[in-house]
Structures are given as structure tokens and as C-alpha cells.
Write an enzyme that holds these catalytic residues in place. Structure first.
Site, mmCIF file in Angstrom:
data_model
loop_
_atom_site.group_PDB
_atom_site.id
_atom_site.type_symbol
_atom_site.label_atom_id
_atom_site.label_comp_id
_atom_site.label_asym_id
_atom_site.label_seq_id
_atom_site.Cartn_x
_atom_site.Cartn_y
_atom_site.Cartn_z
ATOM 1 N N LYS A 13 41.653 42.510 30.765
ATOM 2 C CA LYS A 13 40.452 42.382 30.825
ATOM 3 C C LYS A 13 39.698 43.572 31.655
ATOM 4 O O LYS A 13 38.704 43.973 31.128
ATOM 5 C CB LYS A 13 40.021 41.105 31.418
ATOM 6 C CG LYS A 13 40.595 39.841 31.071
ATOM 7 C CD LYS A 13 40.084 38.465 31.693
ATOM 8 C CE LYS A 13 40.816 38.413 33.355
ATOM 9 N NZ LYS A 13 42.230 38.076 33.300
ATOM 10 N N ARG A 88 35.623 30.799 36.357
ATOM 11 C CA ARG A 88 37.035 30.033 36.268
ATOM 12 C C ARG A 88 37.039 28.878 36.453
ATOM 13 O O ARG A 88 37.925 28.119 36.190
ATOM 14 C CB ARG A 88 37.876 30.630 37.191
ATOM 15 C CG ARG A 88 38.726 31.988 37.089
ATOM 16 C CD ARG A 88 39.273 32.633 38.337
ATOM 17 N NE ARG A 88 40.504 33.257 38.188
ATOM 18 C CZ ARG A 88 40.751 34.510 38.128
ATOM 19 N NH1 ARG A 88 39.445 35.569 38.297
ATOM 20 N NH2 ARG A 88 41.909 35.199 38.013
ATOM 21 N N ARG A 133 49.069 45.638 44.239
ATOM 22 C CA ARG A 133 48.582 44.534 44.633
ATOM 23 C C ARG A 133 49.285 43.064 44.958
ATOM 24 O O ARG A 133 50.429 43.138 44.575
ATOM 25 C CB ARG A 133 48.048 43.754 43.386
ATOM 26 C CG ARG A 133 46.507 44.399 43.241
ATOM 27 C CD ARG A 133 45.732 43.806 41.857
ATOM 28 N NE ARG A 133 45.950 42.305 41.646
ATOM 29 C CZ ARG A 133 45.169 41.759 40.953
ATOM 30 N NH1 ARG A 133 44.782 42.440 39.710
ATOM 31 N NH2 ARG A 133 45.426 40.329 40.718
ATOM 32 N N ARG A 144 49.402 31.842 39.323
ATOM 33 C CA ARG A 144 48.121 32.447 38.863
ATOM 34 C C ARG A 144 48.270 31.743 37.026
ATOM 35 O O ARG A 144 47.066 31.532 36.494
ATOM 36 C CB ARG A 144 47.946 33.877 38.776
ATOM 37 C CG ARG A 144 47.556 34.366 40.231
ATOM 38 C CD ARG A 144 48.122 35.709 40.720
ATOM 39 N NE ARG A 144 47.282 36.714 39.922
ATOM 40 C CZ ARG A 144 47.901 37.754 39.600
ATOM 41 N NH1 ARG A 144 48.899 38.245 40.206
ATOM 42 N NH2 ARG A 144 47.341 38.762 39.076
HETATM 43 P P1 ADP Z 1 43.985 38.154 37.674
HETATM 44 O O1 ADP Z 1 43.054 38.016 36.492
HETATM 45 O O2 ADP Z 1 44.885 39.323 37.030
HETATM 46 O O3 ADP Z 1 44.822 37.147 37.849
HETATM 47 P P2 ADP Z 1 41.743 38.795 39.440
HETATM 48 O O4 ADP Z 1 41.544 40.103 39.935
HETATM 49 O O5 ADP Z 1 40.849 38.210 38.553
HETATM 50 O O6 ADP Z 1 43.428 38.721 38.811
HETATM 51 O O7 ADP Z 1 41.811 37.656 40.448
HETATM 52 C C1 ADP Z 1 42.648 37.754 41.431
HETATM 53 C C2 ADP Z 1 42.804 36.308 42.642
HETATM 54 O O8 ADP Z 1 41.318 36.478 43.048
HETATM 55 C C3 ADP Z 1 42.915 35.072 41.817
HETATM 56 O O9 ADP Z 1 44.316 34.688 41.706
HETATM 57 C C4 ADP Z 1 42.012 34.132 42.579
HETATM 58 O O10 ADP Z 1 42.680 33.856 43.999
HETATM 59 C C5 ADP Z 1 40.743 34.971 43.105
HETATM 60 N N1 ADP Z 1 39.618 34.827 42.131
HETATM 61 C C6 ADP Z 1 39.156 35.830 41.556
HETATM 62 N N2 ADP Z 1 38.084 35.450 40.667
HETATM 63 C C7 ADP Z 1 38.178 34.259 41.229
HETATM 64 C C8 ADP Z 1 37.123 33.077 40.626
HETATM 65 N N3 ADP Z 1 36.104 33.426 39.512
HETATM 66 N N4 ADP Z 1 37.187 31.822 41.141
HETATM 67 C C9 ADP Z 1 38.093 31.720 42.142
HETATM 68 N N5 ADP Z 1 39.073 32.647 42.574
HETATM 69 C C10 ADP Z 1 38.803 33.996 41.919
#
Ligand code: ADP
Length: 190
Positions: A13, A88, A133, A144
Site C-alpha cells: 500500500k 480500519r 520497524r 496484524r
Molecule cells: P501495516 O499495514 O503494515 O500493518 P501500518 O503502518 O498501517 O502497518 O500500521 C501499523 C500499526 O499502527 C497497526 O498495527 C496499528 O496498531 C496502528 N494503526 C495504523 N492505522 C490504524 C488505524 N486506522 N486504526 C487503528 N490502528 C491503526
């Protein structure tokens, strides 16, 4: 034009959002990046969210909704935004719709990146080595991915009902994925 990129962790993404950002001047808004920035800047919010993120859990809706609300009126979002990792939950999706409607805007496309779940852990291992990370480890990644399997069932139908979703094959080469996305979002397609 406002687009949502939807897909499991490490689906590509962020990579594709950055390409589209450069091509169309749409601003990538990644809640994950924003949260990591809070952590890097050692803010109180970052400190609170780190434990949840490292455990593969979602952070509260209010936190990410406020982050997006705080960015959406910036001049770099004037042409539109690419939402990456947000929404999400259905509550986040509704909050986003309201936020956009108040500004006379809307979501134009939701692009789902379809990837083979088994291939993702290899990508995550590579990213862990490159970016360091703290949530890119086997245990957290599994959580996740489980989170994704559950929240996608909540969020995708919300947009399918509005006839906004289109999918691309996220297992193809990066350039090929980009081409599929451009075919969906090229200005004449919107
Ligand atoms: P990935 O898509 O690779 O899992 P992200 O960078 O999008 O990673 O998200 C990393 C973490 O940040 C998630 O596992 C969650 O804990 C938090 N997070 C990110 N965006 C959201 C969201 N929209 N709602 C809730 N938690 C979020």
C-alpha cells in the site's frame, strides 16, 4: 480525487501510494506513518500507542480519526488524498465519510490489493531488515494479519455496498501493480 488503499500488512500500500502521490499530486495519508512519527518524536501520544502497535493491536478510533482530521485541510491535500491503513473499522469509515462530506468531498475509489497471505511474511522479514520497524516480527505480524482478516470483513462490505471497491493483483511486479491502479484511477476513469 480521494482514494483508499486497502490490503493486509506489507501488501504494498505504502509503495503504491507514494507512486500515485508523485504522479497525481494526491497526498498519501498513512495513519501507521503518522503513529510512527509520534513515537519517533517521543510524544505522550506516541508513548501510549507504541505498546498497542508492538502487540499488533489497533489503536483507538478517536486517535486515528483525529490525526486524519488534523491533516485533511492541509494545502498538500487540496487535490485529494490517498488513505493508506485507514479506515480500519466501520466507525473510522463513517467518521471519514462525515469529514469529507462536511467539505463537499467524498471517497472516489477503494482499491483492494489482493495478496497471498503466505507470501507476506517473507516481505515483512525483508522490511524488518531494511526499516527496523518494531512491529515487523513474526509474532506481531501474525497478529496484524489476524486483525486484518477480521477488520476487512467489517470495512470492505461498507464500501462494497456503495459500489466503490475495485481490486488489483498485489502479487504482480511493482510496476504492474502500479499499471493496474492507474487504470482504475486515471483521471478519465473518475
Ligand atoms: P501495516 O499495514 O503494515 O500493518 P501500518 O503502518 O498501517 O502497518 O500500521 C501499523 C500499526 O499502527 C497497526 O498495527 C496499528 O496498531 C496502528 N494503526 C495504523 N492505522 C490504524 C488505524 N486506522 N486504526 C487503528 N490502528 C491503526
Amino acid at each position: 480525487m480521494n482514494i483508499i488503499f486497502f490490503g493486509p500488512p506489507a501488501a504494498g500500500k505504502g509503495t503504491q501510494a507514494k507512486i500515485l502521490q508523485d504522479k497525481y499530486g494526491l497526498q498519501q495519508l498513512s495513519t501507521g506513518d503518522m503513529l510512527r512519527e509520534e513515537i519517533a518524536n517521543a510524544t505522550p501520544l506516541g508513548a501510549k500507542m507504541k505498546a498497542l502497535m508492538d502487540d499488533g493491536q489497533l489503536v483507538p478510533d478517536s486517535v486515528v480519526v483525529e490525526m486524519i482530521a488534523g491533516r485533511i485541510d492541509s494545502s498538500d491535500c487540496a487535490k485529494g488524498a490517498i488513505f493508506d491503513g485507514f479506515p480500519r473499522t466501520q466507525a473510522q469509515a463513517q467518521a471519514l465519510d462525515e469529514m469529507l462530506a462536511e467539505r463537499g468531498k467524498k471517497i472516489d475509489r477503494v482499491i483492494e490489493l489482493i495478496v497471498d497471505f503466505d507470501a507476506l511474511s517473507a516481505r515483512v522479514e525483508k522490511r524488518a531488515a531494511e526499516e527496523g520497524r518494531s512491529d515487523d516480527n513474526v509474532t506481531t505480524f501474525k497478529k496484524r494479519l489476524d486483525q486484518y482478516k477480521s477488520y476487512s470483513k467489517e470495512v470492505l462490505p461498507y464500501y462494497r455496498d456503495k459500489d466503490l471497491t475495485q481490486s488489483v493483483d498485489g502479487m504482480a511486479d511493482i510496476d504492474d501493480v502500479t499499471a493496474q491502479i492507474l487504470a482504475i484511477v486515471s483521471p478519465k476513469a473518475v
